[in-house]
Design an enzyme around this catalytic site. Structure first.
Site, PDB file in Angstrom:
ATOM      1  N   GLU A 188      -9.670  10.727  -2.085  1.00 16.13           N
ATOM      2  CA  GLU A 188      -9.667   9.679  -1.069  1.00 16.13           C
ATOM      3  C   GLU A 188      -9.614  10.153   0.389  1.00 16.13           C
ATOM      4  O   GLU A 188      -8.635   9.886   1.098  1.00 16.13           O
ATOM      5  CB  GLU A 188      -8.480   8.734  -1.310  1.00 16.13           C
ATOM      6  CG  GLU A 188      -8.511   8.023  -2.636  1.00 16.13           C
ATOM      7  CD  GLU A 188      -7.356   7.048  -2.806  1.00 16.13           C
ATOM      8  OE1 GLU A 188      -7.474   6.127  -3.612  1.00 16.13           O
ATOM      9  OE2 GLU A 188      -6.325   7.224  -2.105  1.00 16.13           O
ATOM     10  N   GLU A 380      -8.575   6.265 -10.774  1.00 10.88           N
ATOM     11  CA  GLU A 380      -7.376   5.466 -10.516  1.00 10.88           C
ATOM     12  C   GLU A 380      -7.743   3.997 -10.579  1.00 10.88           C
ATOM     13  O   GLU A 380      -8.757   3.568 -10.023  1.00 10.88           O
ATOM     14  CB  GLU A 380      -6.775   5.754  -9.125  1.00 10.88           C
ATOM     15  CG  GLU A 380      -6.134   7.105  -8.964  1.00 10.88           C
ATOM     16  CD  GLU A 380      -5.526   7.306  -7.582  1.00 10.88           C
ATOM     17  OE1 GLU A 380      -5.180   6.286  -6.922  1.00 10.88           O
ATOM     18  OE2 GLU A 380      -5.400   8.462  -7.158  1.00 10.88           O
TER      19      GLU A 380
END
Length: 475
Positions: A188, A380
């Site tokens: 990320e 995720e």
């Protein structure tokens, strides 16, 4: 003729057999990150990390929760006795993979110098124990954290970070590359730079929020160059596996689809969060509209042709997707909470809105239709609450999380059925843990953790996920 037909039949049957043999099972997993779960602060020669500094010295959790909290103990997963118990919980859950990250500040305490053999031995043991339990290790090289010494040298704002990271990655790949077949370079980059570092302003810059936001593009670019450099290194080593990168993808959804300004704001949000990373990774160039927008506040970002050629030549072997919810976007509405770019003619503000699993489906289909259908792995997906988890004795009820997981898996599998190149689904997280700036106030785990006693209790969502895996075991 009969002989030819028989021969062709044998060839076809042989091909079917090989295809069946090569078909790999769908990956069901849970995920953690080193800083959030390990604890073991300064154990076995660990160096101070960026997040050690931010929690212990800066007290960064005070920004959002009003209390200083650290991950010095976290949920004690650096301790082998503890993580072996946690591996048993994964086995009972029925997952066949485990995504976890390594701590750069353990392996090279000062970031660039001597290698800590105790740390390497620890991760050797962890990987061996995970594999012995029948789980595939999916190793993230970098999950937001790195040695504090390098932070003092400018961190990702310093182009030398590319070579420092490459040295660290080289040590890891050479050490574990034969027994780990899936690596993730970064987790990320948008969240690390454009959200956390911009909004919390760790460096206490006096520049406007818009200028700080635009300046993060230099760091994000350096990380993409490092990703390409290490991807190239991985293939040169011929380790026989896959290396990818994980992005948080959050579709922009207009608050009012009939309001042209909201529609424009949603497209702009998509540009800055999703396309700013997807386009260079899979199309070899940044979206011009995004760079033009950032140039209004920092015109100095001018990536070299050499950098862009490297990024274009090293597409990820797979794309990790962290999906939680879409961003519900309004144009110029003071009631919304999260600023994306301040004082911009295209200013947009967003909140997370309700649970919308259909946007996970749309994200996967978009990758199929617009980005060449890369191999994708949901690295995720989950939800965190402050009050959802209700413990009564040895049972923990979390119906909202159980429902969230069920609906999102259904959406993901529908996309797979329609041709999305999806190889696995991973819940964030296996355990309640230290959630960065939220400390211990938000619980994302399938397994409840009493942070005082380290007791573990599987939640309702654990058993829901277990049931889903059992029902889809033949995927």
């Amino acid at each position: 003729m009969k002989k030819i037909i028989v021969t062709l039949s044998l060839i076809i049957l042989s091909g079917i057999a090989v295809k069946a043999q090569n078909k790999k099972p769908f990956l069901w997993g849970v995920a953690t990150a080193a800083y959030q779960v390990e604890g073991g602060y300064q154990t076995d020669g660990k160096g101070e990390s960026k997040w050690d500094y931010l929690t212990n010295k800066v007290g960064v959790t005070q920004f959002l929760i009003g209390e200083k909290q650290t991950a010095n103990v976290a949920i004690n997963m650096y301790d082998r006795t503890q993580y072996l118990k946690d591996i048993e919980l994964m086995k009972k859950l029925g997952v066949n993979s485990y995504r976890f990250s390594l701590d750069w500040s353990r392996i090279i305490p000062d970031g660039t110098g001597a290698v800590n053999e105790k740390a390497l031995a620890h991760y050797d043991q962890l990987i061996d124990d995970v594999k012995a339990a029948g789980l595939e290790p999916i190793v993230t090289l970098y999950h937001f954290d790195y040695p504090f010494v390098l932070m003092q040298k400018g961190g990702w704002g310093n182009p030398d970070m590319i070579k420092w990271y490459t040295k660290y990655a080289s040590i890891v790949l050479n050490r574990y590359g034969k027994k780990v077949k899936k690596f993730i370079t970064f987790n990320e980059p948008y969240i690390e730079f454009f959200l956390v570092e911009t909004l919390l302003n760790f460096d206490q810059s006096k520049a406007s929020e818009s200028v700080r936001y635009a300046q993060q593009m230099h760091k994000a670019h350096n990380q993409l160059v490092a990703n390409a450099t290490v991807t190239k290194l991985y293939h040169k080593l011929k380790l026989g596996g896959l290396i990818g990168i994980t992005l948080n993808l959050a579709p922009g959804v207009p608050w009012n689809a009939n309001n042209p300004k909201d529609v424009k704001a949603a497209k702009f949000q998509d540009l800055l969060l999703n396309r700013l990373f997807l386009d260079p990774l899979f199309k070899g160039k940044y979206p011009k509209e995004a760079i033009d927008s950032l140039h209004k506040y920092d015109p100095t970002f001018k990536p070299s042709a050499k950098d862009m050629a490297l990024i274009a030549s090293q597409k990820p072997d797979f794309l990790g997707i962290n999906y939680y919810q879409p961003a519900i976007v309004k144009h110029e509405d003071s009631q919304m909470t999260t600023k994306w770019v301040e004082n911009n003619p295209d200013t947009i503000k967003a909140n997370t809105g309700p649970v919308r699993p259909e946007y996970l489906y749309k994200t996967l289909m978009r990758l199929k239709n617009e980005y060449g259908n890369p191999i994708t792995l949901i690295t995720e997906n989950g939800t965190g609450y402050k009050t959802e988890d209700r413990r009564i004795g040895n049972k923990v009820s979390d119906p909202l999380r159980a429902d969230y997981i069920k609906r999102h898996i259904s959406a993901a599998l529908q996309a797979k059925k329609e041709g999305a190149n999806l190889i696995g689904y991973t819940v964030w997280s296996g355990w309640d843990n230290f959630e960065w700036v939220f400390g211990y106030t938000k619980r994302f785990g399938l397994i409840y953790v009493d942070f005082d006693t380290q007791e573990r209790i599987p939640k309702q969502s654990y058993f829901e996920y277990q049931k889903i895996i059992q029902e889809n075991i033949k995927l």
